[in-house]
Scaffold this motif. Structure first.
Motif, PDB file in Angstrom:
ATOM      1  N   SER A 113      -8.476   6.948   1.691  1.00 54.70           N
ATOM      2  CA  SER A 113      -9.372   6.806   0.541  1.00 54.70           C
ATOM      3  C   SER A 113      -8.609   7.107  -0.738  1.00 54.70           C
ATOM      4  O   SER A 113      -7.446   7.522  -0.710  1.00 54.70           O
ATOM      5  N   VAL A 156      -6.806  -1.627   5.102  1.00 54.63           N
ATOM      6  CA  VAL A 156      -5.776  -1.302   4.119  1.00 54.63           C
ATOM      7  C   VAL A 156      -4.450  -1.623   4.797  1.00 54.63           C
ATOM      8  O   VAL A 156      -4.164  -1.115   5.881  1.00 54.63           O
ATOM      9  N   SER A 166      -5.791   3.993  -0.774  1.00 52.13           N
ATOM     10  CA  SER A 166      -6.356   2.676  -0.488  1.00 52.13           C
ATOM     11  C   SER A 166      -5.934   1.615  -1.507  1.00 52.13           C
ATOM     12  O   SER A 166      -6.342   0.453  -1.395  1.00 52.13           O
ATOM     13  N   THR A 169      -5.002   1.366   9.262  1.00 50.21           N
ATOM     14  CA  THR A 169      -5.517   2.134   8.140  1.00 50.21           C
ATOM     15  C   THR A 169      -6.680   1.366   7.514  1.00 50.21           C
ATOM     16  O   THR A 169      -6.607   0.152   7.327  1.00 50.21           O
ATOM     17  N   SER A 217       0.874  -1.184   0.000  1.00 49.22           N
ATOM     18  CA  SER A 217       0.000   0.000   0.000  1.00 49.22           C
ATOM     19  C   SER A 217       0.905   1.227   0.000  1.00 49.22           C
ATOM     20  O   SER A 217       1.130   1.858   1.036  1.00 49.22           O
ATOM     21  N   GLU A 269      -8.724   6.627   8.609  1.00 46.25           N
ATOM     22  CA  GLU A 269      -9.440   6.495   7.336  1.00 46.25           C
ATOM     23  C   GLU A 269      -8.600   6.982   6.172  1.00 46.25           C
ATOM     24  O   GLU A 269      -8.078   8.100   6.179  1.00 46.25           O
ATOM     25  N   GLU A 328     -10.303   1.693   4.698  1.00 46.89           N
ATOM     26  CA  GLU A 328     -11.072   2.407   3.683  1.00 46.89           C
ATOM     27  C   GLU A 328     -12.552   2.336   4.032  1.00 46.89           C
ATOM     28  O   GLU A 328     -13.114   1.250   4.216  1.00 46.89           O
ATOM     29  N   ASP A 383      -4.061  -1.306  -2.947  1.00 46.87           N
ATOM     30  CA  ASP A 383      -3.342  -2.416  -2.320  1.00 46.87           C
ATOM     31  C   ASP A 383      -2.916  -3.379  -3.432  1.00 46.87           C
ATOM     32  O   ASP A 383      -3.749  -3.834  -4.218  1.00 46.87           O
ATOM     33  N   TYR A 436     -15.717  -0.685   7.169  1.00 46.73           N
ATOM     34  CA  TYR A 436     -14.339  -0.371   6.814  1.00 46.73           C
ATOM     35  C   TYR A 436     -13.608  -1.625   6.359  1.00 46.73           C
ATOM     36  O   TYR A 436     -13.694  -2.674   6.989  1.00 46.73           O
TER      37      TYR A 436
END
Length: 220
Positions: A191, A163, A195, A128, A103, A189, A130, A197, A160
């Motif tokens: 985004s 991540v 996010s 972490t 990530s 959070e 998303e 991966d 959620y």
């Protein structure tokens, strides 16, 4: 409170072989791009790359320590818990952050938020994640909404997805529960591009396109 981050790396990935050292179009490897952010995180005391193969040293940056791990941790039988347990046995700290270079676009500020949440004492762990608010289906049935009265997506209850950029936890969380997320976690959070991966080859191609776009825009 001593806070140590480590990036577990193996070079024989099954789904995307060599992905951790795979190079973007500018010739910089994924692991190196990730470390460029981590070395700037202000609330870390030490930063390690935890790998069985010493050739990974070619991709490290000043301020990053190499720690050789046993080769059995590269096998399919090894679990994340096995890797964390081995690192904790070798490096003592009050707080640990497991950071995954797959990530690569999470910001310095979000890493710091993750760590600060645990250092504050309000949370025993953080990660972490998303935020997802979408109309979901399972077994041909709506999972999180009434199909006869479809809500706006922003009115759906938020869930959620983890991540894998960062998992921060107190040492006792792992010792007591054998896991990286405790009882009172904080979710940092992320985004958009943060996010992303990388699991499969096509994920790397997407990440490369994002990376090169950002790189080109900053060089103008």
């Amino acid at each position: 409170m001593k806070t140590v981050a480590f990036v577990p790396v193996k070079l024989n990935n099954q789904r995307t072989p060599g992905k951790n050292t795979k190079k973007f179009d500018d010739g910089v490897a994924l692991i190196t791009v990730f470390l460029k952010t981590l070395v700037k995180v202000s609330n870390l005391d030490e930063l390690y790359v935890f790998c069985s193969d010493e050739t990974i040293k070619d991709y490290l940056l000043p301020g990053v320590k190499f720690l050789k791990r046993p080769e059995y941790l590269d096998t399919q039988a090894a679990t994340p818990q096995d890797i964390m347990a081995e690192f904790i046995k070798l490096v003592d700290a009050d707080i640990y952050m497991v950071a995954h270079c797959t990530s690569p676009f999470v910001t310095k500020e979000h890493f710091e938020e993750c760590i600060d949440a645990v250092k504050s004492g309000k949370h025993d762990s953080s990660f972490t994640g998303e935020k997802i608010q979408k109309l979901m289906w399972k077994d041909n049935e709506p999972l999180n909404f009434n199909a006869e009265k479809v809500p706006r997506t922003q009115d759906l209850p938020a869930i959620y997805a983890e991540v894998s950029a960062a998992y921060v936890f107190k040492k006792e969380v792992f010792l007591n529960y054998n896991r990286r997320i405790g009882i009172t976690p904080h979710i940092t959070e992320v985004s958009g591009v943060e996010s992303i991966d990388i699991d499969y080859p096509e994920d790397f191609e997407i990440a490369n396109a994002v990376y090169m776009k950002v790189l080109n825009s900053t060089n103008k």
